[in-house]
Design a protein around this motif. Sequence first.
Motif, PDB file in Angstrom:
ATOM      1  N   PHE A  79       3.582 -31.486 -12.211  1.00 13.72           N
ATOM      2  CA  PHE A  79       4.355 -30.257 -12.171  1.00 13.72           C
ATOM      3  C   PHE A  79       4.066 -29.372 -13.382  1.00 13.72           C
ATOM      4  CE2 PHE A  79       6.765 -32.963  -9.029  1.00 13.72           C
ATOM      5  CZ  PHE A  79       6.588 -32.221  -7.989  1.00 13.72           C
ATOM      6  N   LEU A  80       4.269 -30.163 -14.387  1.00 18.21           N
ATOM      7  CA  LEU A  80       4.048 -29.307 -15.981  1.00 18.21           C
ATOM      8  C   LEU A  80       2.842 -28.569 -16.039  1.00 18.21           C
ATOM      9  CD1 LEU A  80       5.353 -31.819 -18.312  1.00 18.21           C
ATOM     10  CD2 LEU A  80       6.572 -29.978 -17.486  1.00 18.21           C
ATOM     11  N   LEU A  81       1.658 -29.258 -15.491  1.00 17.76           N
ATOM     12  CA  LEU A  81       0.347 -28.511 -15.698  1.00 17.76           C
ATOM     13  C   LEU A  81       0.248 -27.682 -14.445  1.00 17.76           C
ATOM     14  CD1 LEU A  81      -1.806 -31.832 -16.339  1.00 17.76           C
ATOM     15  CD2 LEU A  81      -0.909 -29.844 -18.048  1.00 17.76           C
ATOM     16  N   ALA A  82       0.849 -27.633 -13.400  1.00 13.81           N
ATOM     17  CA  ALA A  82       0.529 -26.844 -12.254  1.00 13.81           C
ATOM     18  C   ALA A  82       1.613 -25.702 -12.284  1.00 13.81           C
ATOM     19  CB  ALA A  82       0.985 -27.519 -11.022  1.00 13.81           C
ATOM     20  N   MET A  83       2.572 -25.744 -13.005  1.00 13.77           N
ATOM     21  CA  MET A  83       3.716 -24.481 -13.024  1.00 13.77           C
ATOM     22  C   MET A  83       3.445 -23.775 -14.311  1.00 13.77           C
ATOM     23  SD  MET A  83       6.665 -26.350 -10.717  1.00 13.77           S
ATOM     24  CE  MET A  83       7.676 -24.843 -10.958  1.00 13.77           C
ATOM     25  N   PRO A  84       3.033 -22.677 -14.556  1.00  5.90           N
ATOM     26  CA  PRO A  84       3.033 -22.022 -15.911  1.00  5.90           C
ATOM     27  C   PRO A  84       4.480 -21.712 -16.187  1.00  5.90           C
ATOM     28  CG  PRO A  84       1.392 -21.024 -14.318  1.00  5.90           C
ATOM     29  CD  PRO A  84       2.326 -21.875 -13.456  1.00  5.90           C
ATOM     30  N   SER A  85       5.610 -21.582 -15.467  1.00  8.77           N
ATOM     31  CA  SER A  85       6.878 -21.266 -15.926  1.00  8.77           C
ATOM     32  C   SER A  85       7.403 -22.438 -16.746  1.00  8.77           C
ATOM     33  CB  SER A  85       7.461 -20.953 -14.578  1.00  8.77           C
ATOM     34  OG  SER A  85       7.857 -22.205 -13.792  1.00  8.77           O
ATOM     35  N   ILE A  86       6.896 -23.672 -16.784  1.00  8.46           N
ATOM     36  CA  ILE A  86       7.571 -25.019 -17.182  1.00  8.46           C
ATOM     37  C   ILE A  86       6.322 -25.583 -17.993  1.00  8.46           C
ATOM     38  CG2 ILE A  86       9.363 -25.266 -15.528  1.00  8.46           C
ATOM     39  CD1 ILE A  86       7.847 -27.502 -14.720  1.00  8.46           C
ATOM     40  N   ARG A  87       5.336 -24.943 -18.383  1.00 11.39           N
ATOM     41  CA  ARG A  87       4.345 -25.661 -18.742  1.00 11.39           C
ATOM     42  C   ARG A  87       4.263 -25.424 -20.298  1.00 11.39           C
ATOM     43  NH1 ARG A  87      -0.782 -22.887 -17.315  1.00 11.39           N
ATOM     44  NH2 ARG A  87      -0.512 -23.982 -15.583  1.00 11.39           N
ATOM     45  N   PRO A  88       4.466 -26.620 -21.375  1.00 10.48           N
ATOM     46  CA  PRO A  88       4.698 -26.578 -22.488  1.00 10.48           C
ATOM     47  C   PRO A  88       3.409 -26.366 -23.366  1.00 10.48           C
ATOM     48  CG  PRO A  88       4.269 -28.776 -21.916  1.00 10.48           C
ATOM     49  CD  PRO A  88       4.398 -27.839 -20.620  1.00 10.48           C
ATOM     50  N   LYS A  89       3.319 -25.905 -24.516  1.00 14.69           N
ATOM     51  CA  LYS A  89       2.395 -26.004 -25.347  1.00 14.69           C
ATOM     52  C   LYS A  89       1.731 -27.297 -25.567  1.00 14.69           C
ATOM     53  CE  LYS A  89       4.250 -22.004 -28.331  1.00 14.69           C
ATOM     54  NZ  LYS A  89       4.591 -21.775 -29.753  1.00 14.69           N
ATOM     55  N   ARG A  90       0.309 -27.136 -25.920  1.00 19.28           N
ATOM     56  CA  ARG A  90      -0.304 -28.568 -25.709  1.00 19.28           C
ATOM     57  C   ARG A  90      -0.055 -29.448 -24.486  1.00 19.28           C
ATOM     58  NH1 ARG A  90      -0.338 -31.038 -31.698  1.00 19.28           N
ATOM     59  NH2 ARG A  90      -2.088 -31.958 -30.922  1.00 19.28           N
ATOM     60  N   ALA A  91       0.004 -28.824 -23.402  1.00 18.72           N
ATOM     61  CA  ALA A  91       0.446 -29.523 -22.144  1.00 18.72           C
ATOM     62  C   ALA A  91      -0.394 -30.986 -22.044  1.00 18.72           C
ATOM     63  CB  ALA A  91       0.073 -28.456 -20.890  1.00 18.72           C
ATOM     64  N   VAL A  92      -1.705 -30.926 -21.924  1.00 15.66           N
ATOM     65  CA  VAL A  92      -2.014 -32.272 -21.630  1.00 15.66           C
ATOM     66  C   VAL A  92      -1.761 -33.260 -22.613  1.00 15.66           C
ATOM     67  CG1 VAL A  92      -4.420 -33.434 -21.649  1.00 15.66           C
ATOM     68  CG2 VAL A  92      -4.179 -31.127 -20.455  1.00 15.66           C
ATOM     69  N   ALA A  93      -1.902 -33.038 -23.898  1.00 14.53           N
ATOM     70  CA  ALA A  93      -1.349 -33.879 -24.920  1.00 14.53           C
ATOM     71  C   ALA A  93       0.141 -34.234 -24.890  1.00 14.53           C
ATOM     72  CB  ALA A  93      -1.313 -33.085 -26.468  1.00 14.53           C
ATOM     73  N   THR A  94       0.965 -33.412 -24.587  1.00 15.63           N
ATOM     74  CA  THR A  94       2.454 -33.658 -24.080  1.00 15.63           C
ATOM     75  C   THR A  94       2.626 -34.635 -23.061  1.00 15.63           C
ATOM     76  OG1 THR A  94       3.267 -31.354 -24.964  1.00 15.63           O
ATOM     77  CG2 THR A  94       4.642 -32.578 -23.370  1.00 15.63           C
ATOM     78  N   VAL A  95       1.906 -34.301 -21.878  1.00 13.71           N
ATOM     79  CA  VAL A  95       1.876 -35.203 -20.728  1.00 13.71           C
ATOM     80  C   VAL A  95       1.345 -36.686 -21.025  1.00 13.71           C
ATOM     81  CG1 VAL A  95       0.794 -35.590 -18.536  1.00 13.71           C
ATOM     82  CG2 VAL A  95       1.558 -33.279 -19.026  1.00 13.71           C
ATOM     83  N   LEU A  96       0.437 -36.848 -21.759  1.00 14.31           N
ATOM     84  CA  LEU A  96      -0.049 -38.076 -22.266  1.00 14.31           C
ATOM     85  C   LEU A  96       0.732 -38.809 -23.250  1.00 14.31           C
ATOM     86  CD1 LEU A  96      -3.883 -37.275 -23.071  1.00 14.31           C
ATOM     87  CD2 LEU A  96      -2.927 -38.786 -21.002  1.00 14.31           C
ATOM     88  N   ALA A  97       1.524 -38.107 -24.035  1.00 18.40           N
ATOM     89  CA  ALA A  97       2.385 -38.593 -24.893  1.00 18.40           C
ATOM     90  C   ALA A  97       3.913 -38.915 -24.060  1.00 18.40           C
ATOM     91  CB  ALA A  97       3.013 -37.517 -26.142  1.00 18.40           C
ATOM     92  N   GLN A  98       4.056 -38.328 -23.269  1.00 18.54           N
ATOM     93  CA  GLN A  98       5.134 -38.449 -22.411  1.00 18.54           C
ATOM     94  C   GLN A  98       4.909 -39.806 -21.623  1.00 18.54           C
ATOM     95  OE1 GLN A  98       8.081 -37.431 -21.905  1.00 18.54           O
ATOM     96  NE2 GLN A  98       8.976 -38.105 -20.059  1.00 18.54           N
ATOM     97  N   ALA A  99       3.955 -40.071 -21.043  1.00 16.29           N
ATOM     98  CA  ALA A  99       3.455 -41.140 -20.251  1.00 16.29           C
ATOM     99  C   ALA A  99       3.552 -42.431 -21.106  1.00 16.29           C
ATOM    100  CB  ALA A  99       2.112 -41.001 -19.689  1.00 16.29           C
ATOM    101  N   VAL A 100       3.005 -42.219 -22.111  1.00 13.60           N
ATOM    102  CA  VAL A 100       3.120 -43.629 -23.104  1.00 13.60           C
ATOM    103  C   VAL A 100       4.505 -43.989 -23.357  1.00 13.60           C
ATOM    104  CG1 VAL A 100       2.196 -44.546 -25.162  1.00 13.60           C
ATOM    105  CG2 VAL A 100       0.646 -43.172 -23.642  1.00 13.60           C
ATOM    106  N   TRP A 101       5.210 -42.878 -24.096  1.00 11.64           N
ATOM    107  CA  TRP A 101       6.549 -43.113 -24.141  1.00 11.64           C
ATOM    108  C   TRP A 101       7.411 -43.805 -23.331  1.00 11.64           C
ATOM    109  CZ3 TRP A 101       9.280 -43.408 -28.585  1.00 11.64           C
ATOM    110  CH2 TRP A 101      10.678 -43.200 -28.618  1.00 11.64           C
ATOM    111  N   CYS A 102       7.348 -42.937 -21.711  1.00 17.29           N
ATOM    112  CA  CYS A 102       7.928 -43.567 -20.549  1.00 17.29           C
ATOM    113  C   CYS A 102       7.511 -45.168 -20.557  1.00 17.29           C
ATOM    114  CB  CYS A 102       7.705 -42.679 -19.666  1.00 17.29           C
ATOM    115  SG  CYS A 102       8.938 -41.326 -19.696  1.00 17.29           S
ATOM    116  N   GLY A 103       6.381 -45.330 -20.513  1.00 21.43           N
ATOM    117  CA  GLY A 103       5.985 -46.407 -20.536  1.00 21.43           C
ATOM    118  C   GLY A 103       6.488 -47.682 -21.316  1.00 21.43           C
TER     119      GLY A 103
END
Length: 226
Positions: A79-103
Motif C-alpha cells: 500500500f505504501l508503494l502503491a499510494m502516493p498519498s501515504i508513500r514515505p520518503k525513501r519508501a523502499v528502504a522504509t518498507v524493508l526496515a519495517q519488515a525486519v523490525w516487525c519480524g
Amino acid sequence: MERSGGIGELLKIEIASVRANLLPMVVLWGLAGAAVAAYYLMPGAAGALRVFADWQVEYGKLASFANRFICGGVVPGAFLLAMPSIRPKRAVATVLAQAVWCGLMGIAVDVFFTLQGVWFGTEPTLGVAVVKTLVDQFGFCVLFVTPLNAFFYAWVGNGLSFRREGGGMTRDWFVRSYVGNIVMNWAVTIPTLVCVYSFPMELQITVSGFICAIWALLAIFIGRKV
C-alpha cells in the motif's frame, strides 16, 4: 512535547493517520472479517487456515518472524508503494526496515503469547481473553513494545535518521513518539485483541496478521508527522 496543546496536536495526528490510511484499512479489515466468516461458515476453510497454526508449531520463532515480516512489512509496504498519498520518503528502504523490525518484534510477541498461555491458559474464553488483553496492553506494550517502537518510528519518520534540524533526538521527541504510539496502539488493538484471544489459534494468527498490517500503516504515518 509542547506543554500547551501537545495532546490535542497528537490526537489530530492520530485522526489524520486514520483518514490517510482509510482505504487500506477498509481492505484489510474486510479481509480479516472474510477470514472469520469463512472459518465458521465454509466447510474446509478451517482446515486451510489450520496450516498457519501447524507452521507455527513446527517452525516456532522462525514462523513468527516470517509471519510478521510479511504482515507488518510486505503487506502494508504494498500500500505504501502503491499510494502516493501515504508513500514515505525513501519508501523502499522504509518498507524493508519495517519488515525486519516487525519480524523481530514477532519473535518477542511469540514468546510473550507463550508465557500468557502458561500464566492464564489457552482456552478461548471471554474471561481469559480480557485478562490477556489487559496484561498485553498495560504491561507488555507500555513497558517493552512501545518504548522500542517510539525510537524505531521516530527514526523511520525522520527518513531513517536520528539527525534533525536543530539537533539530534531529544527527550520531548521521544515522549511525543511514545505517546503517539501508545494511544494509537490502545485505540486499534484493545478492541480487536479481545476478539483475537477468543478465537482458535489458526484464526488468532490470521486475524492478528491483518491487524498488524493496519497498525504498521498507522505507525509509519504517525512517526512521520510526530
